[in-house]
Design an enzyme around this catalytic site. Structure first.
Site, mmCIF file in Angstrom:
data_model
loop_
_atom_site.group_PDB
_atom_site.id
_atom_site.type_symbol
_atom_site.label_atom_id
_atom_site.label_comp_id
_atom_site.label_asym_id
_atom_site.label_seq_id
_atom_site.Cartn_x
_atom_site.Cartn_y
_atom_site.Cartn_z
ATOM 1 N N SER A 91 0.861 -1.182 0.000
ATOM 2 C CA SER A 91 0.000 0.000 0.000
ATOM 3 C C SER A 91 0.898 1.233 0.000
ATOM 4 C CB SER A 91 -0.854 -0.010 1.275
ATOM 5 O OG SER A 91 -1.535 1.212 1.437
ATOM 6 N N TYR B 237 -2.584 -1.750 9.980
ATOM 7 C CA TYR B 237 -2.442 -1.827 8.513
ATOM 8 C C TYR B 237 -1.023 -1.430 8.110
ATOM 9 C CZ TYR B 237 -4.190 -1.323 3.659
ATOM 10 O OH TYR B 237 -4.428 -1.444 2.300
HETATM 11 N N1 LIG Z 1 -8.508 0.378 -2.044
HETATM 12 C C1 LIG Z 1 -7.430 1.038 -1.648
HETATM 13 O O1 LIG Z 1 -7.456 2.270 -1.545
HETATM 14 C C2 LIG Z 1 -6.164 0.307 -1.336
HETATM 15 C C3 LIG Z 1 -5.003 1.071 -1.119
HETATM 16 C C4 LIG Z 1 -3.819 0.412 -0.849
HETATM 17 C C5 LIG Z 1 -3.761 -0.966 -0.805
HETATM 18 N N2 LIG Z 1 -4.908 -1.681 -1.013
HETATM 19 C C6 LIG Z 1 -4.787 -3.145 -0.965
HETATM 20 O O2 LIG Z 1 -5.256 -3.674 -2.192
HETATM 21 C C7 LIG Z 1 -5.690 -5.021 -1.987
HETATM 22 C C8 LIG Z 1 -7.056 -5.214 -2.625
HETATM 23 O O3 LIG Z 1 -8.006 -4.486 -1.869
HETATM 24 P P1 LIG Z 1 -9.258 -3.731 -2.516
HETATM 25 O O4 LIG Z 1 -9.048 -2.296 -2.285
HETATM 26 O O5 LIG Z 1 -9.528 -4.221 -3.866
HETATM 27 O O6 LIG Z 1 -10.381 -4.183 -1.453
HETATM 28 P P2 LIG Z 1 -11.742 -5.005 -1.571
HETATM 29 O O7 LIG Z 1 -12.282 -5.063 -0.186
HETATM 30 O O8 LIG Z 1 -12.612 -4.440 -2.638
HETATM 31 O O9 LIG Z 1 -11.247 -6.449 -2.042
HETATM 32 C C9 LIG Z 1 -10.518 -7.290 -1.190
HETATM 33 C C10 LIG Z 1 -10.834 -8.734 -1.543
HETATM 34 O O10 LIG Z 1 -10.055 -9.608 -0.697
HETATM 35 C C11 LIG Z 1 -10.910 -10.631 -0.203
HETATM 36 N N3 LIG Z 1 -10.352 -11.122 1.070
HETATM 37 C C12 LIG Z 1 -10.244 -10.456 2.245
HETATM 38 N N4 LIG Z 1 -9.717 -11.238 3.193
HETATM 39 C C13 LIG Z 1 -9.466 -12.440 2.599
HETATM 40 C C14 LIG Z 1 -8.947 -13.669 3.083
HETATM 41 N N5 LIG Z 1 -8.568 -13.835 4.368
HETATM 42 N N6 LIG Z 1 -8.831 -14.704 2.219
HETATM 43 C C15 LIG Z 1 -9.224 -14.568 0.925
HETATM 44 N N7 LIG Z 1 -9.754 -13.432 0.433
HETATM 45 C C16 LIG Z 1 -9.878 -12.374 1.258
HETATM 46 C C17 LIG Z 1 -12.268 -9.966 -0.055
HETATM 47 O O11 LIG Z 1 -13.322 -10.916 -0.002
HETATM 48 C C18 LIG Z 1 -12.299 -9.103 -1.315
HETATM 49 O O12 LIG Z 1 -12.775 -9.820 -2.418
HETATM 50 C C19 LIG Z 1 -5.665 -5.244 -0.468
HETATM 51 O O13 LIG Z 1 -4.465 -5.932 -0.135
HETATM 52 C C20 LIG Z 1 -5.629 -3.828 0.087
HETATM 53 O O14 LIG Z 1 -5.038 -3.767 1.357
HETATM 54 C C21 LIG Z 1 -6.104 -1.083 -1.275
#
Ligand SMILES: NC(=O)c1ccc[n+]([C@@H]2O[C@H](COP(=O)([O-])OP(=O)(O)OC[C@H]3O[C@@H](n4cnc5c(N)ncnc54)[C@H](O)[C@@H]3O)[C@@H](O)[C@H]2O)c1
Length: 275
Positions: free
Chosen positions: A142, A155
């Site tokens: 992130s 986080y």
């Molecule tokens: N959205 C943002 O602004 C942002 C910023 C930086 C990093 N991220 C990272 O990007 C990645 C994707 O997140 P996103 O933003 O698409 O969020 P999101 O919540 O839309 O998607 C996350 C997905 O991971 C799945 N998941 C969660 N825990 C799990 C587990 N224990 N086993 C299997 N699947 C699991 C959820 O069901 C979901 O489908 C994550 O690692 C998040 O930390 C997101």
């Protein structure tokens, strides 16, 4: 890896957000997919969308925090397709609370998914990626794996740890001569469900937190983020920054050293008024 046509790609956390978009874009670019999530309904929905694009799809309900599940999954994918070329360790969760209000249980939960999920999957798939002779592993950290932010200690800890783990792995792969690229992804605010699904500290309002993130911080579309990740993978970039916020704040932290923390404390005090 110059293109993904015919390559076998694993994506974790595909039920929503960037994982879903990665799956769809990889399918458009001709990859064969293995998709996993711990949400069975969301997993099947994305798998159906990917199949509709004509791609071959294998699915498995997996909790990435459960080591035995992901070890078995890696062997199952290798047996199903005979090879594994790409792994995107994308699954993740979020928690917003001060250190004082974050319980040990909250830290454990975040670390289990956001840190151990990445380590479990990286170790499970690495022998298969090395054996493929043309592999790539992409771990999602992130912007908060590059800078500290108030309310994000759990986080931050997990995402800084993912960055350290991934950078060490990349150095090892470069030194060993194995044909396995390694990228660490650092998204800024992306329009996904991450904060709608996030937990918050006792006495805090989850809806206000999600609302604040969705209205003010999530600037980049998830499909654009997925395309940025895939461009970075093709170029074997070690660090893939997503969004102008990630680029600007990474620069700020590198230019000011620890000075950026005073600026972030002002932002934190302003933000706290709304949460
Ligand atoms: N959205 C943002 O602004 C942002 C910023 C930086 C990093 N991220 C990272 O990007 C990645 C994707 O997140 P996103 O933003 O698409 O969020 P999101 O919540 O839309 O998607 C996350 C997905 O991971 C799945 N998941 C969660 N825990 C799990 C587990 N224990 N086993 C299997 N699947 C699991 C959820 O069901 C979901 O489908 C994550 O690692 C998040 O930390 C997101």
């Amino acid at each position: 890896m110059k293109d993904f046509h015919g390559k076998v790609a694993v994506v974790t956390g595909v039920a929503s957000g960037m994982g879903r978009e990665l799956a769809l874009e990889l399918a458009r670019q001709g990859a064969k997919l293995s998709l996993c999530d711990y949400d069975p309904a969301g997993l099947e929905k994305t798998a159906a969308e990917v199949r509709a694009l004509g791609a071959e799809v294998h699915t498995k309900v997996v909790n990435v925090g459960e080591r035995e599940q992901i070890l078995a999954y890696a062997d199952e994918v290798a047996e199903h397709y005979g090879v594994v070329n790409l792994v995107f360790n994308n699954a993740g969760i979020a928690h917003h609370a001060s250190v004082e209000k974050t319980s040990f249980k909250d830290y454990d939960r975040l670390m289990d998914v956001d840190f151990w999920g990445v380590v479990n999957s990286s170790k499970a798939f690495l022998p298969h990626l090395i054996a493929s002779g043309d592999g790539h592993i992409t771990n999602t950290s992130s912007l908060f794996g590059l800078i500290g932010v108030g309310g994000q200690s759990a986080y931050n800890a997990a995402k800084f740890a993912v960055r350290g783990f991934t950078e060490a792995l990349r150095i090892e792969m470069l030194a060993s001569g194995h044909n396995v690229g390694v990228s660490c992804v650092h998204p800024g605010g992306i329009k996904t469900d991450i904060c709608n699904n996030a937990t918050v500290g006792e006495g805090q309002d989850q809806a206000s937190f999600a609302d604040f993130f969705n209205k003010h911080l999530a600037r980049t579309e998830a499909d654009a983020a997925a395309r940025t990740i895939l461009r970075g993978v093709k170029k074997n970039h070690g660090r893939i920054l997503i969004g102008p916020d990630a680029v600007a704040l990474d620069l700020l932290a590198r230019v000011t050293g620890s000075g950026y923390q005073r600026i972030m404390s002002f932002v934190d005090s302003q933000q706290s008024r709304f949460l």
